[in-house]
Motif scaffolding. Structure first.
Motif, short mmCIF file in Angstrom:
data_model
loop_
_atom_site.label_atom_id
_atom_site.label_comp_id
_atom_site.label_asym_id
_atom_site.label_seq_id
_atom_site.Cartn_x
_atom_site.Cartn_y
_atom_site.Cartn_z
N ASP A 15 -16.63 4.45 -20.66
CA ASP A 15 -16.72 3.04 -21.07
C ASP A 15 -16.97 2.98 -22.57
O ASP A 15 -18.09 3.09 -23.05
N SER A 47 -14.92 2.65 -5.44
CA SER A 47 -13.51 2.56 -5.10
C SER A 47 -13.28 2.99 -3.65
O SER A 47 -14.17 3.58 -3.02
N VAL A 53 -17.10 3.22 -9.93
CA VAL A 53 -16.27 2.78 -11.05
C VAL A 53 -17.02 1.83 -11.98
O VAL A 53 -16.56 1.53 -13.08
N ALA A 54 -18.19 1.35 -11.55
CA ALA A 54 -19.01 0.48 -12.40
C ALA A 54 -20.42 0.44 -11.82
O ALA A 54 -20.62 0.65 -10.61
N HIS A 86 -14.49 0.32 -14.99
CA HIS A 86 -14.11 -0.99 -14.47
C HIS A 86 -15.22 -2.01 -14.70
O HIS A 86 -15.35 -2.99 -13.94
N ASN A 88 -15.50 -4.33 -16.80
CA ASN A 88 -15.04 -5.68 -17.12
C ASN A 88 -14.08 -6.24 -16.07
O ASN A 88 -13.43 -7.26 -16.32
N ASP A 89 -13.98 -5.60 -14.93
CA ASP A 89 -13.13 -6.09 -13.86
C ASP A 89 -13.76 -7.35 -13.24
O ASP A 89 -14.91 -7.30 -12.79
N PRO A 90 -13.05 -8.47 -13.22
CA PRO A 90 -13.64 -9.70 -12.65
C PRO A 90 -14.10 -9.53 -11.20
O PRO A 90 -15.10 -10.13 -10.79
N ALA A 91 -13.39 -8.73 -10.41
CA ALA A 91 -13.79 -8.52 -9.01
C ALA A 91 -15.13 -7.79 -8.94
O ALA A 91 -15.98 -8.10 -8.10
N VAL A 92 -15.33 -6.81 -9.82
CA VAL A 92 -16.60 -6.10 -9.89
C VAL A 92 -17.72 -7.06 -10.29
O VAL A 92 -18.80 -7.07 -9.71
N PRO A 121 -17.12 -11.23 -18.11
CA PRO A 121 -16.81 -11.39 -16.69
C PRO A 121 -18.05 -11.62 -15.83
O PRO A 121 -18.03 -12.45 -14.91
#
Length: 322
Positions: A15, A47, A53-54, A86, A88-92, A121
Motif C-alpha cells: 500500500d 479474498s 487484502v485490507a 485493496h 481504497n476498494d469501496p466494497a471493503v 471510501p
C-alpha cells in the motif's frame, strides 16, 4: 498482535498510500502500551482465496459504562484509514463501515473515529450505511507542503513576514548561540526523546502526554529510519521541538511543541523554516503537517501549503429509533 507483527508488513509494503502511522512497528508499539482494559481490534477484508487484502487497526476499550472503539494509537495518529492493496476498494470500505455500525447499534458501543477523511471510501461508506446516525463533519487544518519551499514565489506580504522573522533571529544571534539539530541515529533519537517528552509535559497538548517512558518505547520500536526529532535551542535551552515520521519521500509531523516563555520569538516558525530546508536536502518531497502545526505555524500558505485535507470528526451515537 501476530497479525500486526507479521502479515501487516506485507500489507504496508503493498500500500504505497499508507503512512508511517500505519506501519507495523508504530502500531505494535502502541498496542503493547494499551491499558489492561483495552484490546487491539483489527478488522480484515479477506479474498475468496483466504488472502487478507485490507485491514483496519482499532482498539476496544472496556473502561466505561459503554465499550468504546477507537483507532489504534489514537490520539497520536492523524488519520484513520484501511491499509493493504485493496484499502481504497469501496466494497471493503462498506464492509468495515457496516461492522462498525453493528458495534454501535447491537453492542451499544461508542465508535469514536476522530479523524476519518470525509472524502475517502471509508468516509463515504460510513455516511451511506448509517444515515440515521448523527455525524459531525469538520474541515481540519491538515496541509501538505511541497519541498523545497520557494520563498521567492510566495505573495509579497508573506515574504515580508519571513524576512521580518529572520531579522529577529539574526539580531538574537549576536548575543546568543542558535542551534538547530535533527536526530539521525537511534541513540540520538532516544536521548532527544527525553528532552522532547519534558517539553511536551510542560508546554504540549495534554492528549500527547502519553505517560512516563511511553514515547521512548514507541520511538525505539519505530527506529531512526522512520522517526526523527527536530530541535531548536537558544544557547543550551530547548525552545521548540517537532517529532516527525517519514516514509519514502514523505514526512509527517506530530504537534510542534514550543516553550511558551519564548512565544514572542515565534520559535515554531523558526524551527519549521529550518526543518523544511533540512528535509528537502535529504530528498523529502512533501511535508504533511498535523492540524496544530498547520493552524499555528503554516496558516495562510506561509510555506506554500498546497492542499488542505478534509477530515470528518465521526462520533456515531445510537439512532433515534433505538
Amino acid at each position: 498482535m501476530d497479525l500486526l507483527a507479521g502479515k501487516w508488513r506485507e500489507l504496508y509494503a503493498e500500500d504505497r498510500s499508507a503512512t508511517p502511522f500505519q506501519s507495523s512497528d508504530w502500531l505494535t508499539a502502541w498496542a503493547r502500551r494499551l491499558p489492561y482494559t483495552a484490546t487491539p481490534l483489527v478488522l480484515t477484508a479477506v479474498s475468496p482465496t483466504g488472502r487478507i487484502v485490507a485491514a483496519l487497526p482499532l482498539a476496544r476499550h472496556e473502561d466505561r459504562m459503554r465499550p468504546r472503539i477507537s483507532p489504534l494509537s489514537a490520539p497520536h495518529a492523524p488519520c484513520l484509514r484501511p491499509i493493504g492493496p485493496h484499502a481504497n476498494d469501496p466494497a471493503v470500505a462498506r464492509a468495515f463501515a457496516f461492522h462498525l455500525l453493528l458495534a454501535a447499534e447491537q453492542e451499544d458501543a461508542e465508535v469514536a473515529l476522530e479523524a476519518v477523511d470525509a472524502d475517502s471510501p471509508l468516509g463515504h461508506a460510513l455516511h451511506l450505511v448509517s444515515a440515521d446516525i448523527s455525524w459531525t463533519r469538520t474541515r481540519s487544518a491538515h496541509t501538505t507542503v511541497l519541498l523545497p519551499v520557494r520563498y521567492d514565489t510566495l505573495p509579497p506580504s508573506l515574504q515580508r513576514e519571513h524576512a521580518r522573522r529572520r531579522r529577529t533571529w539574526t539580531r538574537l544571534a549576536t548575543d546568543h548561540t542558535i542551534t538547530y539539530t535533527r536526530t539521525r541515529h537511534l541513540k540520538d533519537l532516544l536521548s532527544t526523546a527525553t528532552v522532547w517528552e519534558g517539553l511536551q509535559r510542560r508546554h504540549g497538548l495534554l492528549q500527547h502526554n502519553a505517560g512516563a517512558g511511553a514515547w521512548q518505547s514507541v520511538l525505539e520500536k519505530a527506529g531512526a529510519a522512520t522517526a526523527c526529532i527536530a530541535v531548536l535551542k537558544i544557547d543550551d535551552h530547548v525552545i521548540a521541538a517537532q517529532l516527525c515520521l517519514t516514509r519514502g519521500p514523505h514526512c509527517y509531523t506530530l504537534p510542534l511543541v514550543a516553550d511558551a516563555a519564548h512565544r514572542h520569538l515565534a520559535p515554531g516558525h523558526a524551527l519549521l523554516r529550518h526543518l523544511v530546508d533540512d528535509l528537502a536536502a535529504d530528498g523529502i518531497h512533501t511535508l504533511h503537517l498535523d492540524p496544530t502545526t498547520s493552524r499555528h505555524h503554516a496558516s495562510r500558505g506561509q510555506y506554500g501549503a498546497v492542499r488542505p485535507d478534509a477530515r470528518a470528526a465521526l462520533h456515531p451515537a445510537r439512532s433515534a429509533a433505538a
